[in-house]
Design a protein around this motif. Sequence first.
Motif, short mmCIF file in Angstrom:
data_model
loop_
_atom_site.label_atom_id
_atom_site.label_comp_id
_atom_site.label_asym_id
_atom_site.label_seq_id
_atom_site.Cartn_x
_atom_site.Cartn_y
_atom_site.Cartn_z
N UNK A 1 0.75 -1.10 -0.02
CA UNK A 1 0.05 -0.05 -0.04
C UNK A 1 0.97 1.07 -0.10
N UNK A 2 0.68 2.23 -0.91
CA UNK A 2 1.54 3.45 -0.88
C UNK A 2 0.76 4.28 0.07
N UNK A 3 1.59 4.82 1.16
CA UNK A 3 1.06 5.86 2.08
C UNK A 3 0.53 7.11 1.61
N UNK B 1 5.69 3.63 -7.11
CA UNK B 1 4.09 3.55 -7.23
C UNK B 1 3.61 3.79 -8.65
N UNK B 2 2.79 2.91 -8.96
CA UNK B 2 2.18 3.06 -10.43
C UNK B 2 1.38 4.13 -10.59
N UNK C 1 9.59 4.19 -2.78
CA UNK C 1 9.97 3.44 -1.64
C UNK C 1 11.06 2.36 -1.59
N UNK C 2 11.77 2.21 -0.48
CA UNK C 2 12.82 1.32 -0.26
C UNK C 2 12.22 -0.11 0.12
N UNK C 3 12.52 -1.20 -0.94
CA UNK C 3 11.74 -2.50 -0.50
C UNK C 3 12.54 -3.20 0.58
N UNK C 4 13.92 -2.81 1.03
CA UNK C 4 14.52 -3.19 2.25
C UNK C 4 14.07 -2.93 3.39
N UNK D 1 2.74 -3.21 -5.52
CA UNK D 1 3.36 -4.31 -6.01
C UNK D 1 3.57 -4.28 -7.55
N UNK D 2 2.67 -3.66 -8.39
CA UNK D 2 2.54 -3.80 -9.78
C UNK D 2 3.31 -2.66 -10.42
N UNK D 3 4.01 -1.83 -9.40
CA UNK D 3 4.92 -0.78 -10.05
C UNK D 3 6.17 -1.25 -10.52
#
Length: 104
Positions: A43-45, A63-64, A70-73, A52-54
């Motif tokens: 979810x984008x804040x 974010x698409x 966002x950093x995935x780590x 996830x589709x981005x």
Amino acid sequence: MAEWIDIATVSELPPGSRKVINTPYCEVAVFNLDGQFYAIEDVCTHDGGELASGTCEGDQIICPRHGARFCIRNGQALTPPAYENIDTFPVIVENDMVKVDIDG
């Protein structure tokens, strides 16, 4: 208390892939970045849209909808229009199974 759930076998999530799962708490996106697994809330804040589709660039998810990164780590919000970090979840590999602690 940890609540580990099975996501996929290691071979089902090769490097560069991702998988979204629905949990009782939220949607979770699991990524394989060069053999290391990471899990984030999908979810984008900025606006509550899914992430996830981005597009992934290195360890960043874009974010698409509006292009926030966002950093995935570590879940850190890296660019506007998002200013709040996303939640991350612990991930382990046990007996060739990728597992996420959704109670993280």
